[in-house]
Design a protein around this motif. Sequence first.
Motif, PDB file in Angstrom:
ATOM      1  N   ARG A 294      -0.197  13.110   4.024  1.00  0.00           N
ATOM      2  CA  ARG A 294      -1.170  12.156   4.546  1.00  0.00           C
ATOM      3  C   ARG A 294      -2.271  12.866   5.325  1.00  0.00           C
ATOM      4  O   ARG A 294      -3.436  12.454   5.290  1.00  0.00           O
TER       5      ARG A 294
ATOM      6  N   THR B  42       0.834  -1.185   0.000  1.00  0.00           N
ATOM      7  CA  THR B  42       0.000   0.000   0.000  1.00  0.00           C
ATOM      8  C   THR B  42       0.869   1.235   0.000  1.00  0.00           C
ATOM      9  O   THR B  42       1.775   1.371   0.805  1.00  0.00           O
ATOM     10  N   VAL B  43       0.564   2.166  -0.851  1.00  0.00           N
ATOM     11  CA  VAL B  43       1.276   3.430  -0.904  1.00  0.00           C
ATOM     12  C   VAL B  43       0.302   4.512  -0.504  1.00  0.00           C
ATOM     13  O   VAL B  43      -0.652   4.769  -1.209  1.00  0.00           O
ATOM     14  N   GLU B  44       0.564   5.135   0.645  1.00  0.00           N
ATOM     15  CA  GLU B  44      -0.384   6.115   1.122  1.00  0.00           C
ATOM     16  C   GLU B  44      -0.197   7.480   0.489  1.00  0.00           C
ATOM     17  O   GLU B  44      -1.134   8.227   0.333  1.00  0.00           O
ATOM     18  N   GLN B  45       1.019   7.842   0.194  1.00  0.00           N
ATOM     19  CA  GLN B  45       1.245   9.155  -0.374  1.00  0.00           C
ATOM     20  C   GLN B  45       1.887   9.028  -1.743  1.00  0.00           C
ATOM     21  O   GLN B  45       2.953   8.446  -1.886  1.00  0.00           O
ATOM     22  N   THR B  46       1.233   9.609  -2.739  1.00  0.00           N
ATOM     23  CA  THR B  46       1.788   9.581  -4.084  1.00  0.00           C
ATOM     24  C   THR B  46       1.634  10.935  -4.726  1.00  0.00           C
ATOM     25  O   THR B  46       0.634  11.612  -4.553  1.00  0.00           O
TER      26      THR B  46
ATOM     27  N   ASP C 253      -2.111   3.205  -4.794  1.00  0.00           N
ATOM     28  CA  ASP C 253      -2.292   2.317  -3.654  1.00  0.00           C
ATOM     29  C   ASP C 253      -2.573   0.901  -4.150  1.00  0.00           C
ATOM     30  O   ASP C 253      -2.817   0.678  -5.338  1.00  0.00           O
ATOM     31  N   THR C 254      -2.561  -0.027  -3.226  1.00  0.00           N
ATOM     32  CA  THR C 254      -2.645  -1.442  -3.593  1.00  0.00           C
ATOM     33  C   THR C 254      -3.878  -1.775  -4.418  1.00  0.00           C
ATOM     34  O   THR C 254      -3.798  -2.471  -5.435  1.00  0.00           O
ATOM     35  N   ARG C 255      -5.035  -1.291  -3.967  1.00  0.00           N
ATOM     36  CA  ARG C 255      -6.278  -1.656  -4.657  1.00  0.00           C
ATOM     37  C   ARG C 255      -6.294  -1.118  -6.082  1.00  0.00           C
ATOM     38  O   ARG C 255      -6.608  -1.853  -7.022  1.00  0.00           O
TER      39      ARG C 255
ATOM     40  N   HIS D 267       7.666   1.074  -2.550  1.00  0.00           N
ATOM     41  CA  HIS D 267       7.116   1.257  -1.207  1.00  0.00           C
ATOM     42  C   HIS D 267       8.242   1.310  -0.174  1.00  0.00           C
ATOM     43  O   HIS D 267       8.235   2.160   0.729  1.00  0.00           O
TER      44      HIS D 267
END
Length: 314
Positions: A184, A3-7, A111-113, A161
Amino acid sequence: MPTVEQTPHGDLRAQLAVALLVVSVLTALGGLTPVDPQTPTGRWAVAAAAYALLAVLAVTLPAHPTSTEVVLVAGIVVAGGVLASCRATEGVVVFALGVILAGQLAAYVLDTRRAAVVVAAAASTIAVGAWLAVAPVHATNIVSMATLCVLSCVLLGWQGHRLREAGGTDHLTGALTRGPFYARLAAALARARRRGEPLAVVALDIDDFRRVNDAHGHLGADDLMADLVAHWHAELDRAGFVGRLGGDEFVAVLPGHGEEAARRWAALACAWTPLPCSAGVAVHEPGDTARDLLVRADADLYADKHDRKAGAPA
């Protein structure tokens, strides 16, 4: 994939638009100079125009992960249509490489999804497009291309990540550093607005922290901060997070918390410190920016610090 929260979706838009324009030009050239004279060049011209349109959309749609996901999936679908029309094996390989690159980009920045959706679209497009292509492509090669697509995307996403985590996390305490914390917080605030949910921030400052340095040295002070943040993380739910904004200045973000719940959490957080700890709370209000929340929490913290010193015995 992690999961990448900040992009950096705002920064990515221009780069994605340039990449799509380059693909548009290359597709148009491929249609003008086909390897096989029976290639349906009209389909290539349509694809080139579609890529140009997607380049425009990449910079005009809102800077959000969903818009990046939509543009990438649309580009992959367009590539699939051209790939299926290829009469030369070289064309199948070239377009498969382009689709793989789109999947890798998604794995790195989304993010992952969302990344999983794009990568699944990429692998499926390669498999179906190559199978339908007029050009001879052995089934083993189709499976290999689709498998390498997924594998390379997973590895790149995982490595990306790890790099972001290393660059965005304070190595001493495990709290977020300033840049990732602000990003975030902005995302959490936008999510709270969309869902109509409360969100609170708690500013934390350990009073007279220099006494720890004097009594136990810098390493002892480092150990204390690391232990404190570990305790704070343990008391957070999955959506909460902590940022280190200064030497001993921290901010906790508590999605789903109103003022009463946030103050209970702040009291619990301060109870872990062997020294007096000041805390300031601010709760999201309509129209608030991330800066507004932090300013109010900081003001509340200094009011708490002042009240504590005023009430201390002489």
